[in-house]
Enzyme design. Structure first.
Site, PDB file in Angstrom:
ATOM      1  N   LYS A  45       1.873  -6.804  -1.143  1.00 13.19           N
ATOM      2  CA  LYS A  45       2.430  -6.770   0.148  1.00 13.19           C
ATOM      3  C   LYS A  45       3.974  -6.081   0.214  1.00 13.19           C
ATOM      4  CE  LYS A  45       0.256  -8.094   2.769  1.00 13.19           C
ATOM      5  NZ  LYS A  45      -0.835  -7.188   2.888  1.00 13.19           N
ATOM      6  N   GLY A  47       3.762  -2.507   0.599  1.00 11.40           N
ATOM      7  CA  GLY A  47       3.777  -1.137   0.976  1.00 11.40           C
ATOM      8  C   GLY A  47       2.544  -0.368   0.435  1.00 11.40           C
ATOM      9  N   THR A  49      -0.885   0.389   0.831  1.00  6.72           N
ATOM     10  CA  THR A  49      -1.498   1.044   1.583  1.00  6.72           C
ATOM     11  C   THR A  49      -0.820   2.055   2.019  1.00  6.72           C
ATOM     12  OG1 THR A  49      -2.696  -1.008   2.122  1.00  6.72           O
ATOM     13  CG2 THR A  49      -3.307   0.823   3.262  1.00  6.72           C
ATOM     14  N   TRP A  50       0.430   2.043   2.280  1.00  4.60           N
ATOM     15  CA  TRP A  50       1.134   3.153   2.967  1.00  4.60           C
ATOM     16  C   TRP A  50       1.424   4.192   1.749  1.00  4.60           C
ATOM     17  CZ3 TRP A  50       7.070   2.599   4.538  1.00  4.60           C
ATOM     18  CH2 TRP A  50       7.429   3.929   5.231  1.00  4.60           C
ATOM     19  N   HIS A 105      -1.943  -4.266  -9.043  1.00  6.14           N
ATOM     20  CA  HIS A 105      -0.634  -4.950  -8.677  1.00  6.14           C
ATOM     21  C   HIS A 105      -0.371  -5.769  -9.939  1.00  6.14           C
ATOM     22  CE1 HIS A 105      -1.011  -4.767  -4.217  1.00  6.14           C
ATOM     23  NE2 HIS A 105      -2.150  -5.509  -4.167  1.00  6.14           N
ATOM     24  N   SER A 135       5.393 -11.443   4.127  1.00  6.65           N
ATOM     25  CA  SER A 135       4.148 -10.649   4.231  1.00  6.65           C
ATOM     26  C   SER A 135       2.943 -11.380   3.662  1.00  6.65           C
ATOM     27  CB  SER A 135       4.350  -9.226   4.054  1.00  6.65           C
ATOM     28  OG  SER A 135       3.183  -8.422   4.056  1.00  6.65           O
ATOM     29  N   THR A 224       0.554   9.286   8.372  1.00  8.72           N
ATOM     30  CA  THR A 224       1.019   7.861   7.569  1.00  8.72           C
ATOM     31  C   THR A 224       2.242   7.099   8.333  1.00  8.72           C
ATOM     32  OG1 THR A 224       2.601   8.782   6.046  1.00  8.72           O
ATOM     33  CG2 THR A 224       0.214   8.779   5.238  1.00  8.72           C
TER      34      THR A 224
END
Length: 292
Positions: A45, A47, A49-50, A105, A135, A224
């Site tokens: 959580k 970022g 994916t960004w 992760h 998040s 993005t």
């Protein structure tokens, strides 16, 4: 919400982890990296994916169509992710042509040794603890097989104790920070990306040995943006079945802002968190901004 007794969680070398990942841990530990692999590392959580979409776009030289061809979790496989035969990050990566972008992760001590041996490039993205806790709480609500976090204050206690998947946020960000002087490593901050995305995209491109042209940078920033990604089925995880991820409870891409913790932490919680934070971070030079 007792994670310790929950059937969804186990442990790898003392780090809380999803049971299915633990079961096939040998596949992760013995994973064979290739010298041109790029590893994107985050605590959950933060970022991920960004950053993954930005990097993928840099690799594909801004070809938006190529970015929309498949879901992000197929384009940038999640190394340790395993759901019996349904999801298998190791297998996806093994079958992939080089150069591969790998998402993980994992704490520094659990990253498979072959990445270090091959001197692979690593980008670590970190985000302030309070926003991560918020998040992560919403993520817990939407993942069907996770235990009910009961309440936000209870979840924050677990988070502070490191009794959530991937363990202590403090240990995670600090251990990777210790490696920041490795020339193959780039350590960046979510808050910096929110504040000046252009500057961070250029930094990423240079790290990846690409020449940043203004046109390319503009295209990447547009594609993005949070709104674009939230509405894009290849990045918003809506292609996953509801029994795995219930986006009616909370969307996977929820707000994408900095400072949302202020809407969730009471004054007392915030004071308690700050005291604990100081104690956990006192031996580190790592500094975060909790708002921009």
């Amino acid at each position: 919400m007792d994670f310790e007794d929950n059937k969804a969680f186990g442990e790898v070398h003392g780090i809380p982890m999803y049971k299915d990942f633990v079961k096939y841990w040998d596949d992760v530990e013995t994973f064979q990296a290739r010298p041109d692999d790029l590893v994107i590392v985050t605590y959950p959580k933060s970022g991920t994916t960004w950053l993954s979409e930005i990097v993928y776009m840099i690799y594909k030289e801004d070809d938006v169509e190529k970015c929309k061809e498949d879901a992000i979790f197929n384009r940038v496989p999640y190394l340790e992710c395993r759901k019996e035969e349904k999801m298998n990050g190791v297998k996806q990566l093994q079958e992939m042509d080089s150069p591969r972008i790998v998402k993980t992760h994992l704490p520094a001590k659990l990253l498979p040794g072959s990445f270090w041996e091959n001197n692979c490039k690593i980008i670590y993205l970190s985000r302030n603890a309070k926003d991560v806790a918020v998040s992560y709480y919403y993520f817990f609500l939407m993942i069907t097989e996770f235990p009910d976090p009961e309440s936000f204050p209870k979840f924050v206690e677990k988070f502070m104790e490191g009794k959530v998947p991937y363990g202590s946020w403090y240990d995670h960000v600090k251990a990777w920070w210790e490696k920041r002087n490795n020339p193959q490593m780039l350590y960046i901050f979510y808050e910096d990306m929110k504040e000046d995305i252009r500057k961070e995209v250029i930094k990423l491109m240079k790290f990846l040995g690409r020449k940043p042209s203004e046109e390319l940078v503009d295209k990447i920033i547009k594609h993005t943006s949070f709104q674009e990604m939230k509405n894009n089925p290849s990045t918003n995880y809506t292609t996953l079945p509801e029994e795995m991820m219930n986006q009616r409870v909370s969307p996977f891409m929820r707000k994408g802002i900095s400072g949302d913790w202020k809407n969730h932490f009471t004054v007392a919680m915030n004071e308690r968190f700050d005291t604990h934070y100081e104690q956990q971070m006192k031996d580190s030079t790592l500094k975060f901004r909790t708002e921009i």
